[in-house]
Design an enzyme around this catalytic site. Structure first.
Site, PDB file in Angstrom:
ATOM      1  N   ASN A  40       0.724  -2.651   5.411  1.00 39.51           N
ATOM      2  CA  ASN A  40       1.464  -3.885   5.666  1.00 39.51           C
ATOM      3  C   ASN A  40       2.923  -3.609   6.004  1.00 39.51           C
ATOM      4  OD1 ASN A  40      -0.510  -5.848   5.490  1.00 39.51           O
ATOM      5  ND2 ASN A  40      -0.275  -6.124   3.285  1.00 39.51           N
ATOM      6  N   CYS A  71       0.840  -1.200   0.000  1.00 39.91           N
ATOM      7  CA  CYS A  71       0.000   0.000   0.000  1.00 39.91           C
ATOM      8  C   CYS A  71       0.873   1.247   0.000  1.00 39.91           C
ATOM      9  CB  CYS A  71      -0.897   0.030   1.241  1.00 39.91           C
ATOM     10  SG  CYS A  71      -1.889  -1.455   1.493  1.00 39.91           S
TER      11      CYS A  71
END
Length: 324
Positions: free
Chosen positions: A79, A2
């Site tokens: 993440n 991300c």
């Protein structure tokens, strides 16, 4: 993987790409002031700041990927695989799970300064939500219109880093992401100068050559560098339309297209959604992988004194405006 980004004109904007190979069922979710927030080990909070963001709602619990509260504080989890370390409960700490962290901060804090004070007391638990939703290894960006920080729970403990670029991706740890920017000091939005040799008559043959060397691959470190470059060199007007459009352009400069990140077995990582929230006005905008039209939800058009979640499923089908 991300990417999260901030942007400021006359208003403050907070957004992110969520890159993954599947969706848990994401919805724009408003948590009103009187919705009881229950925590695994800490006391529930019955009255708090309202917030809006993208969440997967499970067992009537908003599991936010990113959110902004009514005071203009934004937060997103990204993440952080193989680096995040969570712990057992500690008596002298606020014991919060990773899936409670965003609501814990945004329900109580109006600024980054207030959030930092809470984070200094926190212990992130190694507790999964349930058997279907295992532990997610994350780190977080917390931002207001004046500051951004990155929070990481690692082997050495909780780390809070000042984030002067207002960008976060995944690995490596944030201090290493920032250090890597030193490798790109010569990258520029301006035309290049010939520093190769005074003897050779070297000339530019294309616009944009000042950015030669800027990475274009999909790795998290490269996305950090590219997003930081685009954000730090961004120019736009300060209208709502121009500001929102520019943050989407920043984030779309590092989005992922199906087929380019092959995970095997017919699975590909894609940018499932991109968000942009006007944190000052509480308007949450998003696009989806198969819907590039910008959709918006305004927190202030809802009853923020309610006690039930307000949920808007994503509009995922492409919306095409035919002109003839």
């Amino acid at each position: 993987m991300c990417t999260a980004a901030t942007y400021k004109t006359k208003d403050f904007y907070f957004g992110r790409n969520l890159d993954y190979d599947f969706s848990y069922g994401d919805e724009v979710t408003i948590t009103p002031r009187n919705f009881e927030l229950k925590f695994r080990e800490e006391k529930s909070i019955k009255n708090h700041y309202a917030m809006i963001g993208m969440a997967h709602v499970a067992e009537d619990c908003p599991l936010y990927y990113d959110a902004v509260n009514e005071k203009g504080l934004g937060m997103a989890g990204l993440n952080f695989v193989d680096n995040a370390v969570y712990r057992e409960s500690a008596n002298d700490k606020d014991n919060i799970t990773h899936f409670e962290f965003i609501t814990w901060i945004l329900s109580q804090c109006a600024t980054v300064r207030e959030a930092k004070n809470l984070v200094e007391r926190i212990n992130i638990l190694n507790t999964p939500f349930n058997d279907e939703l295992p532990l997610a290894q994350l780190h977080w960006i917390i931002s207001d219109r004046d500051a951004s920080v990155t929070v990481e729970s690692v082997e050495a403990g909780i780390r809070i880093y000042e984030n002067p670029v207002g960008i976060l991706t995944n690995n490596p740890p944030f201090d290493m992401q920032m250090f890597a920017l030193n490798n790109y000091m010569n990258v520029s939005a301006k035309p290049p100068e010939n520093k190769f040799s005074k003897v050779l008559n070297l000339k530019e043959y294309s616009r944009g050559m000042g950015a030669l060397g800027l990475p274009g691959d999909l790795s998290s470190q490269s996305r950090f560098v590219r997003a930081a470059f685009v954000k730090m060199n961004s120019v736009s007007g300060d209208s709502e339309q121009e500001s929102v459009s520019q943050l989407f352009h920043i984030l779309h400069s590092v989005d992922q297209q199906r087929g380019c990140c092959d995970l095997g077995n017919g699975q590909y990582e894609i940018t499932i959604y991109t968000s942009c929230c006007n944190a000052d006005k509480g308007i949450y905008y998003y696009t989806a992988y198969n819907n590039h039209q910008i959709t918006a939800v305004d927190i202030h058009k809802e009853n923020l004194n309610g006690d039930k979640l307000i949920r808007y499923p994503l509009i995922k089908e492409e919306q095409i405006n035919m002109q003839n």
